[in-house]
Design a protein around this motif. Sequence first.
Motif, PDB file in Angstrom:
ATOM      1  N   PRO A   4       0.818  -1.223   0.000  1.00  0.00           N
ATOM      2  CA  PRO A   4       0.000   0.000   0.000  1.00  0.00           C
ATOM      3  C   PRO A   4       0.849   1.270   0.000  1.00  0.00           C
ATOM      4  CG  PRO A   4      -0.865  -1.563   1.594  1.00  0.00           C
ATOM      5  CD  PRO A   4       0.440  -2.118   1.104  1.00  0.00           C
ATOM      6  N   ALA A   5       2.001   1.237   0.682  1.00  0.00           N
ATOM      7  CA  ALA A   5       2.872   2.418   0.705  1.00  0.00           C
ATOM      8  C   ALA A   5       3.437   2.686  -0.684  1.00  0.00           C
ATOM      9  CB  ALA A   5       3.997   2.225   1.713  1.00  0.00           C
ATOM     10  N   ILE A   6       3.833   1.644  -1.383  1.00  0.00           N
ATOM     11  CA  ILE A   6       4.358   1.800  -2.743  1.00  0.00           C
ATOM     12  C   ILE A   6       3.257   2.304  -3.662  1.00  0.00           C
ATOM     13  CG2 ILE A   6       5.282   0.550  -4.732  1.00  0.00           C
ATOM     14  CD1 ILE A   6       6.790  -1.231  -2.694  1.00  0.00           C
ATOM     15  N   VAL A  12       1.000   9.420  -5.888  1.00  0.00           N
ATOM     16  CA  VAL A  12       1.477  10.784  -5.663  1.00  0.00           C
ATOM     17  C   VAL A  12       2.367  11.225  -6.825  1.00  0.00           C
ATOM     18  CG1 VAL A  12       2.917  12.248  -4.186  1.00  0.00           C
ATOM     19  CG2 VAL A  12       1.294  10.649  -3.148  1.00  0.00           C
ATOM     20  N   ARG A  13       3.302  10.372  -7.209  1.00  0.00           N
ATOM     21  CA  ARG A  13       4.197  10.706  -8.337  1.00  0.00           C
ATOM     22  C   ARG A  13       3.418  10.916  -9.624  1.00  0.00           C
ATOM     23  NH1 ARG A  13       8.702   6.526  -6.965  1.00  0.00           N
ATOM     24  NH2 ARG A  13       9.993   7.808  -5.639  1.00  0.00           N
ATOM     25  N   ALA A  14       2.447  10.054  -9.870  1.00  0.00           N
ATOM     26  CA  ALA A  14       1.658  10.162 -11.097  1.00  0.00           C
ATOM     27  C   ALA A  14       0.891  11.485 -11.132  1.00  0.00           C
ATOM     28  CB  ALA A  14       0.703   8.980 -11.222  1.00  0.00           C
ATOM     29  N   LEU A  15       0.293  11.864 -10.010  1.00  0.00           N
ATOM     30  CA  LEU A  15      -0.444  13.123  -9.958  1.00  0.00           C
ATOM     31  C   LEU A  15       0.500  14.306 -10.132  1.00  0.00           C
ATOM     32  CD1 LEU A  15      -3.069  14.674  -9.552  1.00  0.00           C
ATOM     33  CD2 LEU A  15      -2.689  14.515  -7.072  1.00  0.00           C
ATOM     34  N   ALA A  18       1.535  14.509 -13.727  1.00  0.00           N
ATOM     35  CA  ALA A  18       0.402  14.898 -14.562  1.00  0.00           C
ATOM     36  C   ALA A  18       0.118  16.390 -14.444  1.00  0.00           C
ATOM     37  CB  ALA A  18      -0.837  14.088 -14.162  1.00  0.00           C
ATOM     38  N   ILE A  19       0.235  16.931 -13.238  1.00  0.00           N
ATOM     39  CA  ILE A  19       0.006  18.367 -13.048  1.00  0.00           C
ATOM     40  C   ILE A  19       1.070  19.175 -13.783  1.00  0.00           C
ATOM     41  CG2 ILE A  19       0.029  20.236 -11.341  1.00  0.00           C
ATOM     42  CD1 ILE A  19      -1.315  18.233  -9.387  1.00  0.00           C
ATOM     43  N   LEU A  20       2.334  18.782 -13.629  1.00  0.00           N
ATOM     44  CA  LEU A  20       3.404  19.510 -14.321  1.00  0.00           C
ATOM     45  C   LEU A  20       3.229  19.436 -15.843  1.00  0.00           C
ATOM     46  CD1 LEU A  20       6.532  18.639 -12.154  1.00  0.00           C
ATOM     47  CD2 LEU A  20       5.166  20.738 -12.135  1.00  0.00           C
ATOM     48  N   LYS A  39       5.726  22.139  -7.000  1.00  0.00           N
ATOM     49  CA  LYS A  39       6.933  21.472  -6.501  1.00  0.00           C
ATOM     50  C   LYS A  39       7.109  21.707  -5.006  1.00  0.00           C
ATOM     51  CE  LYS A  39       9.273  21.552 -10.943  1.00  0.00           C
ATOM     52  NZ  LYS A  39      10.335  22.129 -11.764  1.00  0.00           N
ATOM     53  N   GLU A  40       6.899  22.924  -4.575  1.00  0.00           N
ATOM     54  CA  GLU A  40       7.058  23.249  -3.154  1.00  0.00           C
ATOM     55  C   GLU A  40       5.986  22.554  -2.307  1.00  0.00           C
ATOM     56  OE1 GLU A  40       8.842  24.594   0.168  1.00  0.00           O
ATOM     57  OE2 GLU A  40       9.627  24.710  -1.870  1.00  0.00           O
ATOM     58  N   GLU A  41       4.759  22.572  -2.764  1.00  0.00           N
ATOM     59  CA  GLU A  41       3.674  21.928  -2.016  1.00  0.00           C
ATOM     60  C   GLU A  41       3.901  20.423  -1.866  1.00  0.00           C
ATOM     61  OE1 GLU A  41       0.550  22.991  -0.462  1.00  0.00           O
ATOM     62  OE2 GLU A  41       1.929  24.674  -0.362  1.00  0.00           O
ATOM     63  N   PHE A  42       4.258  19.764  -2.952  1.00  0.00           N
ATOM     64  CA  PHE A  42       4.495  18.319  -2.881  1.00  0.00           C
ATOM     65  C   PHE A  42       5.699  18.016  -1.993  1.00  0.00           C
ATOM     66  CE2 PHE A  42       1.280  18.029  -6.012  1.00  0.00           C
ATOM     67  CZ  PHE A  42       0.879  16.709  -6.098  1.00  0.00           C
ATOM     68  N   ARG A  43       6.715  18.853  -2.054  1.00  0.00           N
ATOM     69  CA  ARG A  43       7.907  18.668  -1.213  1.00  0.00           C
ATOM     70  C   ARG A  43       7.536  18.823   0.270  1.00  0.00           C
ATOM     71  NH1 ARG A  43      10.985  22.486  -3.436  1.00  0.00           N
ATOM     72  NH2 ARG A  43      11.529  21.106  -5.139  1.00  0.00           N
TER      73      ARG A  43
END
Length: 115
Positions: A4-6, A12-15, A18-20, A39-43
């Motif tokens: 589940p963690a993976i 998260v990476r896909a979203l 996709a946003i970028l 980038k800052e928000e996800f970080r």
Amino acid sequence: MSSPAISHISRVRALYKAILKLHRGLPLQMQALGDQYVKEEFRQHKTVSTNEASVFMTEWSKYYVTLAQQIGKKKPDQSNIGANLSPELLDCLGDDQIGQLHELLLETQKPIENS
């Protein structure tokens, strides 16, 4: 790591990607500002609780869908990009988040420089 963690990390990476990618359809100044903000928000949200991560993913997914609809046209009109935040969502924001929104508002109101 458990499965589940993976799976969560993959979503998260896909979203994020996709946003970028979607931002490429924005005018250059909006793209640069949007990319920096995303980038800052996800970080900043890498180590939040499960509940916070769920809210984060839900809200960024809504952002993606809304923006995709707005720039789905060949030449998006800058005045038609974006949406107002609901009063309920604004009530959930902390003082630091309100300050960040205010800074973002000020940044978006700066005149566009032609290079």
